[in-house]
Enzyme design. Sequence first.
Site, PDB file in Angstrom:
ATOM      1  N   CYS A   1      -1.362   2.354   0.830  1.00 63.58           N
ATOM      2  CA  CYS A   1      -1.702   1.449   1.856  1.00 63.58           C
ATOM      3  C   CYS A   1      -0.981   0.099   1.457  1.00 63.58           C
ATOM      4  O   CYS A   1      -1.039  -0.254   0.257  1.00 63.58           O
ATOM      5  CB  CYS A   1      -3.063   1.103   1.780  1.00 63.58           C
TER       6      CYS A   1
ATOM      7  N   ARG B   1      -3.029   8.706  -0.267  1.00 65.55           N
ATOM      8  CA  ARG B   1      -2.825   7.545   0.743  1.00 65.55           C
ATOM      9  C   ARG B   1      -2.112   6.479  -0.206  1.00 65.55           C
ATOM     10  O   ARG B   1      -2.548   6.245  -1.192  1.00 65.55           O
ATOM     11  CB  ARG B   1      -4.109   7.031   1.294  1.00 65.55           C
TER      12      ARG B   1
END
Length: 79
Positions: free
Chosen positions: A57, A55
């Site tokens: 972000c 991920r």
Amino acid sequence: EQAEKILTIMEAVLEAAGSSMDNVLKTTVFLNDVNDFAKVNAVYAKHFREPYPARICVQIAKIPLGALVEIDAIAHKNS
């Protein structure tokens, strides 16, 4: 609320395409305010199982249509 809706829709789209949240390899989470990370992360954890997908972000200046969060994903199809 927006993260929950995004991930629910993502799950439905993946299933319709013959895949699933378990097949997500990577996500990118775009936040209007990085201070919302903990809230979004709690919702994210409800929709993905360990090992979580990779991920990224990031906080961005403005998301279209006044959204507070946007999430994209790369997944593979079930064989």
